[in-house]
Design an enzyme around this catalytic site. Structure first.
Site, PDB file in Angstrom:
ATOM      1  N   PHE A  71     -21.771 -17.025 116.959  1.00 19.25           N
ATOM      2  CA  PHE A  71     -21.198 -15.668 116.874  1.00 19.25           C
ATOM      3  C   PHE A  71     -21.061 -15.326 115.393  1.00 19.25           C
ATOM      4  O   PHE A  71     -20.431 -16.091 114.641  1.00 19.25           O
ATOM      5  CB  PHE A  71     -19.822 -15.712 117.555  1.00 19.25           C
ATOM      6  N   ILE A 112     -20.543 -19.223 109.541  1.00 22.25           N
ATOM      7  CA  ILE A 112     -20.834 -19.077 110.969  1.00 22.25           C
ATOM      8  C   ILE A 112     -20.862 -20.461 111.635  1.00 22.25           C
ATOM      9  O   ILE A 112     -21.757 -21.274 111.364  1.00 22.25           O
ATOM     10  CB  ILE A 112     -22.176 -18.333 111.187  1.00 22.25           C
ATOM     11  N   SER A 113     -19.872 -20.695 112.494  1.00 29.95           N
ATOM     12  CA  SER A 113     -19.768 -21.997 113.157  1.00 29.95           C
ATOM     13  C   SER A 113     -20.995 -22.227 114.028  1.00 29.95           C
ATOM     14  O   SER A 113     -21.312 -21.402 114.891  1.00 29.95           O
ATOM     15  CB  SER A 113     -18.504 -22.052 114.023  1.00 29.95           C
ATOM     16  N   SER A 122     -11.641 -10.924 106.353  1.00 30.46           N
ATOM     17  CA  SER A 122     -10.525 -10.399 107.140  1.00 30.46           C
ATOM     18  C   SER A 122     -10.781  -8.973 107.602  1.00 30.46           C
ATOM     19  O   SER A 122     -10.252  -8.541 108.627  1.00 30.46           O
ATOM     20  CB  SER A 122      -9.250 -10.437 106.301  1.00 30.46           C
ATOM     21  N   GLU A 174     -18.760 -11.703 106.802  1.00 30.46           N
ATOM     22  CA  GLU A 174     -19.722 -11.486 105.721  1.00 30.46           C
ATOM     23  C   GLU A 174     -19.093 -11.906 104.402  1.00 30.46           C
ATOM     24  O   GLU A 174     -17.857 -11.936 104.294  1.00 30.46           O
ATOM     25  CB  GLU A 174     -20.109 -10.000 105.663  1.00 30.46           C
ATOM     26  N   GLY A 211       5.386 -41.773 106.466  1.00 28.86           N
ATOM     27  CA  GLY A 211       5.414 -42.133 105.048  1.00 28.86           C
ATOM     28  C   GLY A 211       3.987 -42.260 104.524  1.00 28.86           C
ATOM     29  O   GLY A 211       3.078 -41.591 105.016  1.00 28.86           O
ATOM     30  N   GLU A 258     -10.983 -16.785 112.838  1.00 27.06           N
ATOM     31  CA  GLU A 258     -10.657 -15.738 113.821  1.00 27.06           C
ATOM     32  C   GLU A 258      -9.524 -14.858 113.304  1.00 27.06           C
ATOM     33  O   GLU A 258      -8.627 -14.458 114.063  1.00 27.06           O
ATOM     34  CB  GLU A 258     -10.292 -16.350 115.170  1.00 27.06           C
TER      35      GLU A 258
END
Lengths: 370, 422
Positions: free
Chosen positions: B159, B201-202, B168, B163, B375, B399
């Site tokens: 998807f 783009i994943s 955002s 750009e 720790g 997203e």
């Protein structure tokens, strides 16, 4: 401080600190910034460390806390904090490597002061520090020297340091020992692969009858005082590194926010971004002030400073990455490294909450509250 | 015996055997078997590959391919594609159960690795515009080859909205109005010509179908956004840089370059100029899934934390108990919100956004606190929490950053005066 608690300005000290900070700033921009990518890996590059150590020696930034009589510069922790902080603006891992060395010297100096012993010139070897983290070392007399058994769970600088400073309990109290890296009976349990501060390698070791030639033996009370003083001062210096690391992240975030356009304007004009940056400024200033005051005053504030600086430092870096959006998550923008380093700084010396509980424990029954 | 005593006895006899009267955190019954298989696959087969991909940036590409092959063999790449398009999923299930048909899956994958969940989730995200546009011809034509691909040569979707100059901006209304768009489609005979770049783009470098959003008219900007199904064999398409990321290394993020790429008209997904609405609907559907990825990560963290507490003999430690209760309590609260958002169909923008930012902020808090509790050991790779911490961080960013999601949640209220407490 004078008797009324007011800070007395020592102009000579102020000038000396300023000169060291200048040197550190130049060194960080010249020698550290160019090495960040190479040192931020999980694989040791021996040649890189040899070059870095040489550059540190040349700049006069190695051995700041060693007494002048021992070939050092005789500085105090309050003067070293700002130096580490400047280095950390570019690479907190490199600052941590310097910290391991300086905090090891600090432990030796504290032991010498308590034990009325002399400190030999430790030369220009890098030193590691195994005293700030969990350890269960025990020493027994063997002839003229000591033999140490047990484990040290986190020796900072291990892998590149020629010697490590550790604390071991004895029947009479304890000793602060300088252990050569290749000692017989010293077994590497784990070379650590960590989230951050990768420029400063660390490892855990098993001490299986390690013979110690150089050490300072202390009574029970002096040993406890040396270990706690050294640990607390070292932790406050971790606070200095956390402040420097956060300052570096904030500088990057502000620079990015001034240039990045979204929604038709640079993002520094966006209310939510301004809010995050404003909170970051405030938190950073508070942490810096506490760290500086703690290094000047000592006492419980040393641990409080570490906790406050590393907590604020992590949140600030989380927000700095957020300001960068997707770019912040990519390694070539550099801000994600600040976050990984900030997280690891918050873990140095163990769980911050436990450190705070220990401060309260010390005041449960008597003495002033911090 | 008086009734009150009987009731009290009944309850105390059953202490420790609580069950959900209605189990709201479970997949629809029809998907149970598939869910259990997937969970076993994630734990046993995927985990070693995920850890190898995370450890070595030089070999992680091969590990991702291996992961996809393994996922394909386990049926994970077709399980959510409707039968109408050749897969094993059901459109009616989606209509009846909304996002809860896939939420348990992304959670369970996320518990092993949020990066793994993104690798598989981004594939379905790429398909979502086709499903949500009800584009049956494209679904049949483009998704059938994916469903029939050999597991040795798995096919996935991606998807593409982000750009270089519009990150955002592509995620909320106000930003969209002023976005500096850089990917445009020009209408030509028989189709469109695409020019521009998409970034982060994943799965973009591995995908065989990419749903790409581009503006038809520079003057109309985002209002002329249109969705196109691009395949990598189209002339002028190329993959740019593949990012070196802080975490989620099981899932690649790539730059996609479009240089005079001719896209035939039949590859337009949905209507012209309908891309902004379709993008909004896609994000409203997928944000609860991102929340699920984050909460899966948090679950993985809690599991490691509990294992360490046992190992350290701290089960009876009151401080540790209180800390654990705090973290699990927050996790459960965020999960309830996420399942509510996910079970709303059609998705509600505000609920989806709340779920996304609350769940990812919660997961980040859980990971950070868990590391604190361990720790120095918390920072070591072998403790796994540090990888989950790095992985979870991305769920606050992609997203729409959580800041953008806060604004998106309030859009209906601020712009249209709709009560935010509906």
């Amino acid at each position: 401080m004078n008797e009324t608690g007011m800070q007395v300005v020592d102009e000579e000290l102020v000038a000396m600190r300023a000169a060291f900070v200048d040197t550190a700033t130049r060194f960080a921009g010249r020698d550290v910034a160019s090495r960040v990518g190479t040192l931020d890996t999980v694989t040791l590059v021996a040649e890189e460390y040899a070059t870095l150590r040489g550059a540190l020696v040349e700049a006069g930034l190695l051995g700041m806390l060693a007494p002048e009589s021992a070939g050092g510069m005789g500085m105090d922790p309050g003067s070293v904090g700002p130096v580490l902080s400047r280095i950390a603006e570019h690479c907190a891992g490199t600052a941590m490597l310097m910290w391991a060395h300086e905090s090891a010297l600090l432990a030796l100096a504290n032991a010498a002061a308590h034990g009325d012993a002399t400190l030999d010139d430790v030369g220009e070897d890098l030193l590691g520090n195994g005293l700030v983290s969990d350890h269960s070392l025990r020493a027994m007399r063997r002839g003229e020297g000591w033999q140490v058994n047990g484990t040290a769970s986190f020796v900072w600088g291990a892998g590149v340091a020629g010697h490590a400073v550790v604390a071991a309990e004895t029947d009479e109290g304890g000793l602060i020992a300088l252990v050569p890296a290749g000692s017989g009976g010293l077994r590497l349990r784990e070379q650590h692969v960590r989230i951050g501060l990768r420029a400063c390698p660390s490892a855990s070791f098993i001490f299986d009858g390690v013979k110690v030639e150089q050490s300072i033996a202390l009574s029970s009370a002096d040993f406890a005082a040396t270990v706690s003083e050294s640990r607390d001062q070292s932790l406050a210096l971790v606070g200095s590194i956390a402040c420097g690391n956060a300052r570096g992240a904030l500088r990057r975030a502000v620079g990015y926010a001034r240039e990045r356009y979204q929604g038709g304007d640079v993002i520094i004009e966006h209310a939510l971004v301004r809010g995050m940056l404003g909170k970051s400024f405030a938190d950073l200033r508070a942490a810096e002030a506490l760290v500086d005051a703690a290094l000047a005053r000592g006492g419980d504030d040393l641990v409080l400073a570490k906790v406050v600086a590393t907590r604020h430092g992590e949140q600030l870096c989380l927000d700095a990455v957020q300001v960068f959006g997707g770019n912040g998550y990519m390694r070539d923008y550099g801000v994600e490294k600040h976050l990984r380093d900030a997280k690891m700084l918050s873990l140095v010396g163990g769980n911050n909450d436990r450190l705070l509980q220990a401060v309260v424990d010390a005041h449960k029954h008597e003495g002033d509250w911090p | 015996m008086i009734i009150a005593e009987q009731v009290a006895g009944w309850l105390s006899d059953r202490s420790g055997t609580h069950r959900g009267v209605i189990d709201i955190f479970a997949p629809p019954p029809a998907l149970n078997e598939r869910f259990e298989k997937m969970r076993a696959w994630a734990e046993n087969e995927a985990r070693p590959l995920v850890e190898a991909a995370d450890a070595d940036v030089h070999t992680c590409h091969e590990k991702k391919i291996e992961l996809l092959r393994s996922a394909a063999r386990a049926g994970l790449l077709t399980g959510m594609i409707p039968g109408l398009f050749g897969g094993k999923g059901s459109i009616s299930d989606f209509g009846r159960f909304g996002g809860t048909t896939f939420l348990p899956f992304v959670e369970a994958l996320g518990a092993v690795s949020p990066g793994l969940s993104t690798l598989v989730g981004a594939h379905y995200l790429g398909i979502l515009p086709i499903l949500l546009a009800m584009d049956v011809p494209n679904g049949r034509r483009l998704l059938k080859p994916i469903c029939t691909a050999s597991p040795d040569d798995p096919k996935i979707c991606a998807f593409a909205i982000t750009e270089p100059g519009a990150g955002s901006d592509a995620e909320d209304d106000e930003g969209g109005e002023k976005a500096k768009l850089g990917t445009f489609a020009k209408k030509v005979k028989g189709g469109y010509v695409l020019n521009g770049r998409k970034c982060f783009i994943s799965g973009g470098n591995l995908a065989s179908v990419i749903t790409v959003f581009a503006a038809l008219d520079p003057k109309l900007g985002i209002h002329s956004w249109t969705c196109f199904a691009v395949t990598p064999d189209m002339q002028g398409f190329s993959v740019g840089r593949v990012e070196d990321k802080m975490g989620q290394r099981a899932s690649p993020a790539a730059e996609l370059v479009f240089e005079d790429v001719f896209v035939p008209e039949k590859n337009r997904v949905g209507r012209e100029n309908d891309g902004w609405r379709l993008n909004g609907l896609t994000l409203d559907t997928s944000r609860p899934a991102v929340a699920g990825i984050a909460l899966g990560g948090a679950r993985g963290v809690l599991r490691e934390l509990i294992a360490w507490i046992e190992e350290a003999g701290l089960r009876q430690d009151r401080y540790m108990q209180a800390e654990l209760a705090e973290l699990i309590g927050r996790y459960e609260a965020a999960r309830a919100l996420t399942w509510r958002a996910s079970g709303t169909f059609p998705p509600r923008r505000d609920l989806s956004a709340y779920a996304k930012f609350i769940a990812s902020d919660t997961a980040m808090h859980v990971a950070s606190r868990a590391m604190d509790l361990l720790g120095e050991e918390g920072g070591l790779r072998r403790r796994r929490i540090e990888r989950l911490y790095r992985d979870i961080k991305l769920t606050q960013i992609y997203e729409g950053t959580n800041q953008i999601n806060r604004l998106a949640a309030m859009e209906a209220f601020a712009v249209h005066g709709v009560s935010p407490l509906n």
